[in-house]
Design a protein around this motif. Structure first.
Motif, PDB file in Angstrom:
ATOM      1  N   ASN A  45       0.935   4.080  -2.974  1.00 23.70           N
ATOM      2  CA  ASN A  45       0.787   5.522  -2.756  1.00 23.70           C
ATOM      3  C   ASN A  45       1.957   6.290  -3.363  1.00 23.70           C
ATOM      4  O   ASN A  45       1.767   7.312  -4.028  1.00 23.70           O
ATOM      5  CB  ASN A  45       0.686   5.839  -1.263  1.00 23.70           C
ATOM      6  CG  ASN A  45      -0.727   5.778  -0.747  1.00 23.70           C
ATOM      7  OD1 ASN A  45      -1.642   6.301  -1.356  1.00 23.70           O
ATOM      8  ND2 ASN A  45      -0.904   5.127   0.383  1.00 23.70           N
ATOM      9  N   LEU A  88      -7.098   2.679  -1.382  1.00 19.48           N
ATOM     10  CA  LEU A  88      -6.038   2.862  -0.385  1.00 19.48           C
ATOM     11  C   LEU A  88      -6.521   3.674   0.815  1.00 19.48           C
ATOM     12  O   LEU A  88      -6.022   3.470   1.932  1.00 19.48           O
ATOM     13  CB  LEU A  88      -4.827   3.548  -1.030  1.00 19.48           C
ATOM     14  CG  LEU A  88      -4.051   2.700  -2.025  1.00 19.48           C
ATOM     15  CD1 LEU A  88      -3.065   3.575  -2.809  1.00 19.48           C
ATOM     16  CD2 LEU A  88      -3.324   1.557  -1.332  1.00 19.48           C
ATOM     17  N   HIS A 115       0.831  -1.210   0.000  1.00 21.96           N
ATOM     18  CA  HIS A 115       0.000   0.000   0.000  1.00 21.96           C
ATOM     19  C   HIS A 115       0.869   1.264   0.000  1.00 21.96           C
ATOM     20  O   HIS A 115       0.560   2.220  -0.718  1.00 21.96           O
ATOM     21  CB  HIS A 115      -0.943   0.001   1.196  1.00 21.96           C
ATOM     22  CG  HIS A 115      -2.019  -1.022   1.099  1.00 21.96           C
ATOM     23  ND1 HIS A 115      -2.733  -1.453   2.190  1.00 21.96           N
ATOM     24  CD2 HIS A 115      -2.513  -1.717   0.039  1.00 21.96           C
ATOM     25  CE1 HIS A 115      -3.622  -2.364   1.809  1.00 21.96           C
ATOM     26  NE2 HIS A 115      -3.501  -2.547   0.510  1.00 21.96           N
TER      27      HIS A 115
END
Length: 168
Positions: free
Chosen positions: A108, A166, A104
């Motif tokens: 990002n 996310l 994750h």
């Protein structure tokens, strides 16, 4: 890999996670995560395995009659067609909270580092005159322009979708 033991020594963890970040953003069903489980290379260096992408002509959700509209919201945490336990190169990422968090974070970072519209526009501009003049091109010049717009729109919507996933 199937036993998920000694991963840090047998897998280049960050490289494989980065591979799947980009791969899962592009929704390439004609690949390791798709039904046929193919179109990738494993690379070993110093005893660690990583993955090399190959054959992305059916990305953006276009494999097996799919389309970008139906793939733009594809789940990033369940990117496999079928049972993830049959895919040892990716299952370890989602079987371990630390690796999932790293995935994750890298997702990002990937989204924050790329201006998709500019990248696509710059690339199209770079090859535009060659596509227009190519007597062996696979589509019309107008089709090329339409494709550039479609990929740009897909990336915009995919980025929105992934950010939403996310952020919960």
């Amino acid at each position: 890999l199937t036993e998920q033991s000694d991963l840090e020594n047998s897998v280049d963890v960050e490289e494989v996670i980065r591979y799947f970040v980009v791969h899962n953003f592009l929704c390439n069903g004609d690949s390791y995560t798709g039904q046929m489980i193919h179109n990738y290379y494993l690379y070993e260096e110093n005893g660690q395995i990583s993955m090399i992408p190959w054959d992305y002509n059916l990305a953006y959700g276009s494999f097996m009659g799919g389309n970008a509209s139906s793939s733009v919201n594809s789940a990033i945490d369940t990117p496999v067609s079928g049972d993830m336990s049959d895919r040892p190169m990716i299952s370890w990422i989602f079987d371990n909270e630390e690796y999932t968090e790293q995935y994750h974070q890298l997702f990002n970072k990937f989204l924050d580092s790329i201006d998709f519209e500019k990248l696509i526009s710059d690339t199209a501009e770079l090859i535009d005159e060659y596509v227009e003049k190519d007597p062996t091109k696979f589509c019309t010049y107008e089709g090329f322009k339409k494709g550039v717009e479609a990929i740009s729109k897909f990336c915009q919507l995919r980025e929105e979708s992934v950010n939403g996933q996310l952020n919960g």
